[in-house]
Design an enzyme around this catalytic site. Structure first.
Site, PDB file in Angstrom:
ATOM      1  N   LYS A  13     101.823 -41.530   3.897  1.00 18.68           N
ATOM      2  CA  LYS A  13     101.652 -40.198   3.314  1.00 18.68           C
ATOM      3  C   LYS A  13     102.774 -39.831   2.345  1.00 18.68           C
ATOM      4  O   LYS A  13     102.536 -39.118   1.374  1.00 18.68           O
ATOM      5  CB  LYS A  13     101.442 -39.133   4.387  1.00 18.68           C
ATOM      6  CG  LYS A  13     102.614 -38.904   5.300  1.00 18.68           C
ATOM      7  CD  LYS A  13     102.204 -37.914   6.375  1.00 18.68           C
ATOM      8  CE  LYS A  13     103.327 -37.545   7.318  1.00 18.68           C
ATOM      9  NZ  LYS A  13     104.394 -38.529   7.526  1.00 18.68           N
ATOM     10  N   ARG A  88     104.967 -30.448  12.177  1.00 18.39           N
ATOM     11  CA  ARG A  88     104.922 -31.606  13.055  1.00 18.39           C
ATOM     12  C   ARG A  88     104.617 -31.244  14.497  1.00 18.39           C
ATOM     13  O   ARG A  88     104.580 -32.116  15.349  1.00 18.39           O
ATOM     14  CB  ARG A  88     106.256 -32.319  12.996  1.00 18.39           C
ATOM     15  CG  ARG A  88     106.181 -33.725  12.394  1.00 18.39           C
ATOM     16  CD  ARG A  88     107.584 -34.275  12.362  1.00 18.39           C
ATOM     17  NE  ARG A  88     107.641 -35.687  12.153  1.00 18.39           N
ATOM     18  CZ  ARG A  88     107.726 -36.263  10.955  1.00 18.39           C
ATOM     19  NH1 ARG A  88     107.683 -35.540   9.858  1.00 18.39           N
ATOM     20  NH2 ARG A  88     107.828 -37.566  10.873  1.00 18.39           N
ATOM     21  N   ARG A 127     109.287 -51.990   6.547  1.00 21.96           N
ATOM     22  CA  ARG A 127     110.166 -50.998   5.934  1.00 21.96           C
ATOM     23  C   ARG A 127     111.577 -51.090   6.526  1.00 21.96           C
ATOM     24  O   ARG A 127     112.568 -50.891   5.825  1.00 21.96           O
ATOM     25  CB  ARG A 127     109.591 -49.588   6.150  1.00 21.96           C
ATOM     26  CG  ARG A 127     110.322 -48.521   5.365  1.00 21.96           C
ATOM     27  CD  ARG A 127     109.618 -47.185   5.422  1.00 21.96           C
ATOM     28  NE  ARG A 127     109.814 -46.522   6.698  1.00 21.96           N
ATOM     29  CZ  ARG A 127     109.228 -45.383   7.047  1.00 21.96           C
ATOM     30  NH1 ARG A 127     108.378 -44.798   6.226  1.00 21.96           N
ATOM     31  NH2 ARG A 127     109.461 -44.824   8.211  1.00 21.96           N
ATOM     32  N   ARG A 133     116.430 -48.147   7.178  1.00 22.19           N
ATOM     33  CA  ARG A 133     116.562 -46.798   7.726  1.00 22.19           C
ATOM     34  C   ARG A 133     116.981 -46.865   9.189  1.00 22.19           C
ATOM     35  O   ARG A 133     116.466 -47.667   9.954  1.00 22.19           O
ATOM     36  CB  ARG A 133     115.216 -46.064   7.621  1.00 22.19           C
ATOM     37  CG  ARG A 133     115.234 -44.983   6.568  1.00 22.19           C
ATOM     38  CD  ARG A 133     113.875 -44.415   6.351  1.00 22.19           C
ATOM     39  NE  ARG A 133     113.328 -43.779   7.553  1.00 22.19           N
ATOM     40  CZ  ARG A 133     112.232 -43.036   7.546  1.00 22.19           C
ATOM     41  NH1 ARG A 133     111.595 -42.823   6.428  1.00 22.19           N
ATOM     42  NH2 ARG A 133     111.785 -42.500   8.651  1.00 22.19           N
ATOM     43  N   ARG A 144     108.920 -42.677  17.990  1.00 20.19           N
ATOM     44  CA  ARG A 144     108.338 -41.837  16.937  1.00 20.19           C
ATOM     45  C   ARG A 144     106.819 -41.813  17.042  1.00 20.19           C
ATOM     46  O   ARG A 144     106.188 -40.785  16.824  1.00 20.19           O
ATOM     47  CB  ARG A 144     108.795 -42.315  15.559  1.00 20.19           C
ATOM     48  CG  ARG A 144     110.199 -41.796  15.236  1.00 20.19           C
ATOM     49  CD  ARG A 144     110.885 -42.576  14.136  1.00 20.19           C
ATOM     50  NE  ARG A 144     110.108 -42.674  12.941  1.00 20.19           N
ATOM     51  CZ  ARG A 144     110.145 -43.700  12.099  1.00 20.19           C
ATOM     52  NH1 ARG A 144     110.947 -44.726  12.358  1.00 20.19           N
ATOM     53  NH2 ARG A 144     109.418 -43.701  11.037  1.00 20.19           N
TER      54      ARG A 144
END
Ligand code: ADP
Length: 188
Positions: A13, A88, A127, A133, A144
């Protein structure tokens, strides 16, 4: 146009929101990016938010509300916006409604980007290697995804109840997903 983009971590997204920002000149409001900036700059918010982010948990709602209110007060928002990463949970969805009502800029549509679970795990692992990250380790990714299922997935129902929810398939090439998104925005 004022858009909420919903979807699990790894649904793409953020990528889609960035493309839509280019194409339609809507403000791209990514709470994840705003938080990472705050952490990098070691602002007070950044210092408070960091431990939640590193664990893959939600940053407390009151901190988020301050952040989002400030962002929504900026001039580019008058042209419309894409919210990426907010709301969220249901409390954030209600708080957002109140802020947007106050500034006279209610949400027009919420788009949920769906992707199957194996694809999500593959994308996030990739990623992790590419971007490094700090919240892309395997254990944190798992948390998550759990937080998403428990707290964020119900947010779709908030918009569905008002007839504002549309779903698009997030699998496949980036450009194809973008086209589905544009089609969904045009429909109805
Ligand atoms: P992803 O969607 O891939 O998990 P984001 O960049 O959107 O990544 O968010 C990264 C982290 O930032 C989240 O795991 C969470 O800790 C924090 N965060 C972002 N948006 C919110 C929000 N609306 N409420 C609480 N925490 C948030």
């Amino acid at each position: 146009m004022r858009i909420v983009l919903l979807g699990p971590p790894g649904s793409g997204k953020g990528t889609q929101a960035a493309l839509l920002h280019e194409r339609l000149d809507l403000a791209h409001i990514s709470t994840g990016a705003l938080l990472r900036d705050a952490v990098d700059q070691q602002t007070e918010l950044g210092q408070q938010a960091q431990r939640y982010m590193d664990a893959g948990n939600l940053v407390p709602d009151d901190l988020m509300l301050g952040l989002i209110e400030e962002r929504l007060g900026q001039p580019d928002v008058a042209n419309g916006f894409i919210l990426d990463g907010y709301p969220r949970n249901l409390a954030q969805a209600e708080a957002l409604d109140a802020v947007l009502e106050r500034i006279g800029q209610p949400v027009d549509v919420a788009i949920s980007v769906t992707v199957n679970e194996q694809e999500i795990v593959d994308r996030l692992s990739k990623r992790a290697i590419e971007e490094g990250r700090s919240d892309d380790t395997e254990e944190v990714i798992r948390n998550r995804l759990r937080v998403y299922a428990e707290q964020t997935a119900p947010v779709a129902g908030h918009y569905a109840a008002r007839g504002q929810l549309r779903e698009i398939d997030g699998m496949g090439a980036i450009d194809d997903v973008q086209q589905r998104l544009l089609d969904a925005l045009q429909a109805g």
